[in-house]
Motif scaffolding. Sequence first.
Motif: not given
Ligand code: NA7
Length: 537
Positions: A150-152, A185-190, A208-211, A327-330
Amino acid sequence: DSNSSTESVDVMVVGAGVTGLYAVHRLRGLGYRVRGFERGDDVGGVWYWNRYPGARCDVESVDYSYSFDEDLQQEWDWSEKYAAQPEIMRYLRHVADRFDLRRSYTFATSVTSVELDEETLRWTVRTDRGQVVSARFCVFAVGCLSRTHLPDIPGAGEFAGATYHTGEWPHESVDFTGLRVGVIGTGSSGIQSIPLIAEQAAHLTVFQRSANYSIPAGNEPLDDEARRRQKAGYAERRRLSRLSGGGSPHMAHASRAFEVSERERRAAFARRWELGGVLYAKTFPDQLSDLKANEAARAFWEEKVRVLIDDPEVADLLVPTDHPIGTKRIVTDSDYYATFNRDNVRLVSLRENPIQRIDGAGIVLADGTVVELDAIVFATGFDAMTGAVDRIDVRGRDGRKLTDVWREGPRTYLGLAVNGFPNLFNLTGPGSPSVLANVVLCAEQHGDWLTDCLRHLDAHGYLAIEAREESVEQWVTECRERAATTLYPSANSWYLGANIPGKPRVFMPFIGGLGAYGEIIADVADQGYRGFDLIRD
Ligand code: NA7
């Protein structure tokens, strides 16, 4: 609820997820007395906690299932190509029932410390509910993505609405109908939850921080005929999977990306795109080590994705520019990009306009805009690979703490063992291929290796096994050197700890894949546990 009498067991296992369940099953099968502890109040591990809308595995269900029991494999029916979280939970509950695994576990209980007695080489285990267990062996099966991050963000406590983390989703159902929701957050969960939240909410803002690179799953229901074909082919499917890097039977193209014509290259990318999801990362064998090959894959991806997004400016934000593809999980998605064509969805790029703070009404951005919200979903990921182990106070020889030994990054031999911590095993963790492969087969690989190892110790009258420091040093070097030959270290990924402020930046997984890794650990065992000290009384 405290019970201070000391139970004595052969093996203490932490975790009732995919890895822990199998370890318990195998260890019990050899006649060991096993005591398991699990933080959740049921089996399931990550699948117990990650019950956010759209939570789905990115490995095909036919592969993401145990192979150790032919009847189990033949009798279980998956309903979809990629199973959703509730179905995976049903499966893991079924496995627990079928092999009577629950009786070895104490649920809703966290192990807080394990401490070595150097005289006896036994471990004293303590829990948050006051249990004390003396164990000859400690086995951690705590998961690589199980400690949420959980980001601070300043002011987060002031928010008047509801907040959620995808990795600790409430068990009662959450209803966003009529609400203004923000997802950070826009990793897998987002990416998995955003399309479903968008359908329900009055309005959704995605921060979205990183696409990320995401590819449609091509998910589909499995009918009887599809299941029959899969089950008939299981033997060969598993054989190929065990040889493979990723633990599925799909092999990369036989040639490197630029050894084939452009036409053939595009056809190969198109086939992988149709197959769906994460497998696209390995269309060609050199795609994750050669920037030109990677760029070809990336460009094809961009072509396919841009047509899914109506607004070219939104598309510009959704196309990553900061890391090579894979290089990050697709991410494996269902309708992610099309979700941004909806009227009730807005994308905020935090690169251009970062979050400044949270207040009672919502999220305040750097340019002063306040995005008013009724609920915030943190899809901000995990303190990956080491976070869950770090929660346990592990003390080995001379009282040394594991967190101190791992201060500059995890140090293991084969991912399995640490010098100074005899008879302690960490399964499917850092130094192993688990996060880059189908974890179910990784769990079986480690569970089998572990039980063979304990049998070897007992057959030869050894009390304990301990990784030598030089073996740890060699393995850490090998993992780092293998990673350095790839493009992986160039991304700010959780593989490197880059998502957690202050975490040492070390590439934590073994990158050589499940098959190569299986050969290495089998070879070590065949050579009398090369690189370990085997200790007599
Ligand atoms: P991930 O893939 O770590 O995604 C977390 C997302 O949250 C990612 O987009 C991060 O951006 C974003 N993030 C993290 N901290 C912040 C802050 N402080 N501000 C804004 N955005 C932030 O987690 P998931 O739960 O989606 O997936 C984890 C794994 O589970 C996945 O790889 C699969 O194997 C299954 P960032 O990219 O760091 O810039």
